[in-house]
Design a protein around this motif. Structure first.
Motif, PDB file in Angstrom:
ATOM      1  N   ALA A  12      -9.275   7.566  18.097  1.00 40.56           N
ATOM      2  CA  ALA A  12     -10.274   7.670  19.167  1.00 40.56           C
ATOM      3  C   ALA A  12     -11.666   7.306  18.647  1.00 40.56           C
ATOM      4  O   ALA A  12     -12.415   6.563  19.301  1.00 40.56           O
ATOM      5  CB  ALA A  12     -10.282   9.087  19.732  1.00 40.56           C
ATOM      6  N   GLU A  13     -12.004   7.808  17.477  1.00 43.32           N
ATOM      7  CA  GLU A  13     -13.331   7.553  16.924  1.00 43.32           C
ATOM      8  C   GLU A  13     -13.507   6.073  16.584  1.00 43.32           C
ATOM      9  O   GLU A  13     -14.595   5.508  16.722  1.00 43.32           O
ATOM     10  CB  GLU A  13     -13.532   8.410  15.679  1.00 43.32           C
ATOM     11  N   SER A  17     -11.689   1.486  26.132  1.00 44.14           N
ATOM     12  CA  SER A  17     -11.549   2.872  26.591  1.00 44.14           C
ATOM     13  C   SER A  17     -10.195   3.111  27.251  1.00 44.14           C
ATOM     14  O   SER A  17      -9.631   4.203  27.133  1.00 44.14           O
ATOM     15  CB  SER A  17     -12.674   3.220  27.567  1.00 44.14           C
ATOM     16  N   THR A  62      -7.134   2.639  24.247  1.00 44.66           N
ATOM     17  CA  THR A  62      -7.112   3.481  23.053  1.00 44.66           C
ATOM     18  C   THR A  62      -6.265   4.717  23.332  1.00 44.66           C
ATOM     19  O   THR A  62      -6.607   5.549  24.169  1.00 44.66           O
ATOM     20  CB  THR A  62      -8.542   3.906  22.646  1.00 44.66           C
ATOM     21  N   SER A  63      -5.147   4.817  22.632  1.00 47.49           N
ATOM     22  CA  SER A  63      -4.207   5.919  22.895  1.00 47.49           C
ATOM     23  C   SER A  63      -3.530   6.336  21.595  1.00 47.49           C
ATOM     24  O   SER A  63      -3.589   5.636  20.582  1.00 47.49           O
ATOM     25  CB  SER A  63      -3.162   5.500  23.927  1.00 47.49           C
ATOM     26  N   LEU A  69      -6.915   8.377  25.186  1.00 43.87           N
ATOM     27  CA  LEU A  69      -7.880   9.262  24.529  1.00 43.87           C
ATOM     28  C   LEU A  69      -9.308   9.134  25.046  1.00 43.87           C
ATOM     29  O   LEU A  69     -10.114  10.051  24.856  1.00 43.87           O
ATOM     30  CB  LEU A  69      -7.881   8.987  23.017  1.00 43.87           C
ATOM     31  N   LEU A  70      -9.626   8.002  25.696  1.00 44.71           N
ATOM     32  CA  LEU A  70     -11.024   7.744  26.028  1.00 44.71           C
ATOM     33  C   LEU A  70     -11.265   7.520  27.516  1.00 44.71           C
ATOM     34  O   LEU A  70     -12.302   6.987  27.897  1.00 44.71           O
ATOM     35  CB  LEU A  70     -11.529   6.522  25.239  1.00 44.71           C
ATOM     36  N   ASN A  86      -6.103  12.176  30.369  1.00 48.45           N
ATOM     37  CA  ASN A  86      -4.907  12.566  29.623  1.00 48.45           C
ATOM     38  C   ASN A  86      -4.107  13.573  30.432  1.00 48.45           C
ATOM     39  O   ASN A  86      -4.627  14.594  30.881  1.00 48.45           O
ATOM     40  CB  ASN A  86      -5.322  13.184  28.280  1.00 48.45           C
ATOM     41  N   THR A 126      -9.687  16.056  25.491  1.00 50.10           N
ATOM     42  CA  THR A 126      -9.791  14.626  25.778  1.00 50.10           C
ATOM     43  C   THR A 126     -10.256  14.363  27.204  1.00 50.10           C
ATOM     44  O   THR A 126     -10.696  13.253  27.519  1.00 50.10           O
ATOM     45  CB  THR A 126      -8.433  13.937  25.547  1.00 50.10           C
ATOM     46  N   THR A 151     -13.804  13.400  27.309  1.00 46.44           N
ATOM     47  CA  THR A 151     -14.149  12.157  26.614  1.00 46.44           C
ATOM     48  C   THR A 151     -13.798  10.978  27.502  1.00 46.44           C
ATOM     49  O   THR A 151     -12.660  10.506  27.517  1.00 46.44           O
ATOM     50  CB  THR A 151     -13.401  12.049  25.272  1.00 46.44           C
ATOM     51  N   ARG A 186     -18.480  10.993  19.618  1.00 49.02           N
ATOM     52  CA  ARG A 186     -18.130  10.820  18.209  1.00 49.02           C
ATOM     53  C   ARG A 186     -18.483  12.052  17.386  1.00 49.02           C
ATOM     54  O   ARG A 186     -17.748  12.438  16.467  1.00 49.02           O
ATOM     55  CB  ARG A 186     -18.841   9.591  17.644  1.00 49.02           C
ATOM     56  N   PHE A 202     -15.761  14.604  18.007  1.00 44.62           N
ATOM     57  CA  PHE A 202     -14.545  14.267  17.266  1.00 44.62           C
ATOM     58  C   PHE A 202     -14.739  14.514  15.772  1.00 44.62           C
ATOM     59  O   PHE A 202     -13.822  14.983  15.081  1.00 44.62           O
ATOM     60  CB  PHE A 202     -14.161  12.804  17.501  1.00 44.62           C
TER      61      PHE A 202
END
Length: 278
Positions: A78-79, A127, A130-131, A137-138, A142, A165, A168, A206, A209
């Motif tokens: 994620a980061e 975004s 990203t998983s 995750l973004l 979720n 999540t 985020t 960030r 996280f």
């Protein structure tokens, strides 16, 4: 005691002691071969129960370590996505500053806008793609909501670390960048504040996280200590002391050899009675 030929009581007594020595020798060999002081419940029923519980606890700690490491991996994924989004938005800010100047013509500003829009689409794509293990995750969508990492050997909320999540959301809509462009000087200038706010928001994600990752790393270190100390305690209960057991085996072997020699002599006692017969 009189001389008898039907029943050799002395031989039976020696055989009894020889069986005891043989059993002790066999037990010593079994313990030395397995490395354990407790090879069956008869050796130490209470100690066996405690040792097996500790063994299960250690394996629980080890699995919790794996969970924590997987949690760190998820956060790093994620980061990493947020890091690239920040880099892209920094470039979008550069383009906006460039397009906000009259030193750029309308035609050139159109070329700059083409890159800007592509970068904007890439921020949104990152975004949404990203998983980790199929879980986004973004996007703040979720299905698990607040994800929990089980980092203990037992049940209970104290053995879980939560990763929210749902909070985020790094999509362009959430960041306030949807519909922005640099087709005009005014639009380009207006974008700067929006992009700065978006960068600050992503930096906040960030930072969150990063704090969770730091916590998970501390958890892993603590679990390492728990595994080491619990294994040491289990070893003291269950594992054999080789030096003591080999000394015991040597003593038992001497007794067994003496018993074999004594049995040979005891078996010859009835022969003494035969001399009286004729």
């Amino acid at each position: 005691m009189g001389l008898r030929i039907k029943t050799n009581v002395a031989s039976q007594a020696v055989q009894k002691n020889l069986k005891v020595a043989e059993r002790k020798t066999s037990d010593s060999y079994e313990k030395l071969a397995s490395g354990k002081r407790i090879t069956k419940s008869a050796d130490d029923a209470a100690g066996l129960g405690i040792a097996k519980k500790m063994e299960a606890e250690v394996r629980g700690y080890q699995m919790a370590q794996r969970n924590a490491n997987n949690g760190i991996s998820m956060i790093q994924v994620a980061e990493g996505g947020l890091d690239e989004s920040t880099n892209i938005m920094t470039r979008m800010r550069e383009l906006s500053i460039q397009a906000a100047s009259d030193t750029v013509g309308e035609k050139e500003r159109g070329y700059l806008n083409m890159e800007y829009e592509q970068l904007l689409s890439e921020v949104d794509r990152i975004s949404k793609t990203t998983s980790f293990s199929g879980a986004p995750l973004l996007t703040g969508e979720n299905e698990n909501g607040v994800m929990e990492v089980h980092v203990g050997a037992y049940a209970g909320e104290d053995n879980k670390i939560s990763i929210d999540t749902e909070a985020t959301d790094a999509t362009v809509d959430s960041l306030g960048l949807a519909g922005t462009n640099i087709t005009s000087k005014d639009d380009a200038a207006d974008n700067l504040e929006k992009i700065d706010d978006a960068i600050d928001k992503v930096s906040g994600f960030r930072a969150n996280f990063g704090s969770i990752q730091s916590r998970l790393q501390s958890t892993i270190s603590n679990l390492d200590n728990a595994v080491t100390n619990t294994e040491a305690a289990r070893s003291r209960i269950e594992d054999v002391d080789v030096a003591a057991e080999t000394a015991k085996l040597a003593s038992t072997n001497v007794m067994k050899q003496a018993g074999i020699s004594t049995l040979s002599q005891a078996n010859n006692l009835p022969n003494s009675a035969l001399r009286l017969i004729g």
